[in-house]
Write a protein that holds these residues in place. Structure first.
Motif, PDB file in Angstrom:
ATOM      1  N   PHE A  24       0.819  -1.170  -0.053  1.00  0.00           N
ATOM      2  CA  PHE A  24      -0.063  -0.045   0.037  1.00  0.00           C
ATOM      3  C   PHE A  24       0.777   1.103   0.063  1.00  0.00           C
ATOM      4  N   VAL A  25       1.819   1.289   0.778  1.00  0.00           N
ATOM      5  CA  VAL A  25       3.015   2.330   1.063  1.00  0.00           C
ATOM      6  C   VAL A  25       3.842   2.541   0.047  1.00  0.00           C
ATOM      7  N   ILE A  26       4.398   1.499  -0.703  1.00  0.00           N
ATOM      8  CA  ILE A  26       5.524   1.748  -1.754  1.00  0.00           C
ATOM      9  C   ILE A  26       4.652   2.320  -3.105  1.00  0.00           C
ATOM     10  N   PRO A  27       3.477   1.880  -3.599  1.00  0.00           N
ATOM     11  CA  PRO A  27       2.984   2.735  -4.622  1.00  0.00           C
ATOM     12  C   PRO A  27       2.699   4.169  -4.234  1.00  0.00           C
ATOM     13  N   PHE A  33       7.059  10.661  -5.451  1.00  0.00           N
ATOM     14  CA  PHE A  33       8.454  10.794  -6.080  1.00  0.00           C
ATOM     15  C   PHE A  33       8.776  10.073  -7.444  1.00  0.00           C
ATOM     16  N   GLU A  34       8.024   9.507  -7.978  1.00  0.00           N
ATOM     17  CA  GLU A  34       8.117   9.073  -9.409  1.00  0.00           C
ATOM     18  C   GLU A  34       6.827   9.316 -10.144  1.00  0.00           C
ATOM     19  N   PRO A  35       6.538  10.446 -10.353  1.00  0.00           N
ATOM     20  CA  PRO A  35       5.356  10.573 -10.817  1.00  0.00           C
ATOM     21  C   PRO A  35       5.142  10.005 -12.579  1.00  0.00           C
ATOM     22  N   ILE A  42      -0.140   3.023  -9.174  1.00  0.00           N
ATOM     23  CA  ILE A  42      -1.876   3.171  -8.630  1.00  0.00           C
ATOM     24  C   ILE A  42      -2.406   1.826  -9.029  1.00  0.00           C
ATOM     25  N   ALA A  43      -2.253   1.120 -10.139  1.00  0.00           N
ATOM     26  CA  ALA A  43      -2.746  -0.256 -10.798  1.00  0.00           C
ATOM     27  C   ALA A  43      -2.407  -1.203  -9.883  1.00  0.00           C
ATOM     28  N   LEU A 137      -4.428   4.541   0.002  1.00  0.00           N
ATOM     29  CA  LEU A 137      -4.958   4.764  -1.242  1.00  0.00           C
ATOM     30  C   LEU A 137      -5.719   6.088  -1.651  1.00  0.00           C
ATOM     31  N   LEU A 138      -6.219   6.721  -0.508  1.00  0.00           N
ATOM     32  CA  LEU A 138      -6.730   8.226  -0.933  1.00  0.00           C
ATOM     33  C   LEU A 138      -5.252   9.135  -1.283  1.00  0.00           C
ATOM     34  N   LEU A 139      -4.403   9.097  -0.403  1.00  0.00           N
ATOM     35  CA  LEU A 139      -3.078   9.753  -0.726  1.00  0.00           C
ATOM     36  C   LEU A 139      -2.504   9.772  -2.124  1.00  0.00           C
ATOM     37  N   ALA A 140      -2.649   8.426  -2.483  1.00  0.00           N
ATOM     38  CA  ALA A 140      -1.924   8.078  -3.909  1.00  0.00           C
ATOM     39  C   ALA A 140      -2.844   9.069  -4.981  1.00  0.00           C
ATOM     40  N   MET A 141      -3.973   9.252  -4.530  1.00  0.00           N
ATOM     41  CA  MET A 141      -4.795  10.014  -5.742  1.00  0.00           C
ATOM     42  C   MET A 141      -4.097  11.416  -5.755  1.00  0.00           C
ATOM     43  N   THR A 142      -3.612  11.771  -4.677  1.00  0.00           N
ATOM     44  CA  THR A 142      -3.081  13.461  -4.563  1.00  0.00           C
ATOM     45  C   THR A 142      -1.845  13.738  -5.457  1.00  0.00           C
ATOM     46  N   GLY A 143      -1.107  12.572  -5.989  1.00  0.00           N
ATOM     47  CA  GLY A 143       0.082  12.711  -6.733  1.00  0.00           C
ATOM     48  C   GLY A 143      -0.364  12.855  -8.309  1.00  0.00           C
TER      49      GLY A 143
END
Length: 143
Positions: A24-27, A33-35, A42-43, A137-143
């Motif tokens: 969950f955290v690595i993605p 950091f690697e947009p 995310i997938a 999950l939700l924070l990954a959407m902020t990238g």
């Protein structure tokens, strides 16, 4: 003084549970950091989230088997049936659905705890693990 079997089990469950947060955290870190790799990250996070929701349902299949309570069989398949379509949705909707699935599992866990189906330490662990999963999950959407 020797540890009880339950203390030992709780200790190992915590370690395994925390290790299970890595996907969950690595993605999330990749997104930040690697947009350029955000879509793949995310997938991967979504696939893992769906897998874990199915795993959580399996816990309640075990409860149904051990307690011979038919209703728990039906509850145990709901996380998989919830997670699968989330993988087919656009990214934002899928994220919301997966995060919602973890929130719904917390409601099931709370009901299970109130019925003395799961132990208090396990409920607290599930609360922590689900919170990290939802936030990741939700924070990954902020990238």
């Amino acid at each position: 003084m020797a540890r009880s079997l339950e203390q030992t089990s709780a200790f190992h469950a915590r370690l395994a549970g925390y290790a299970g947060l890595i996907p969950f955290v690595i993605p999330l870190l990749v997104v930040w950091f690697e947009p350029g790799h955000a879509e793949a990250a995310i997938a991967a996070q979504h696939a893992y989230a769906a897998l874990i929701l199915s795993f959580l349902g399996g816990i309640y299949w075990g409860v149904a088997m051990s307690r011979q309570v038919v209703g728990w069989f039906w509850l145990s398949v709901l996380p998989s049936l919830w997670a699968w379509p989330a993988l087919l949705l656009p990214t934002f909707a899928g994220t919301v659905m997966l995060a919602g699935g973890f929130a719904l599992m917390l409601l099931l866990d709370r009901a299970a705890r109130r019925q003395d189906v799961i132990r208090e330490w396990f409920f607290r662990l599930r609360l922590t693990l689900s919170a990290v999963a939802i936030v990741s999950l939700l924070l990954a959407m902020t990238g």
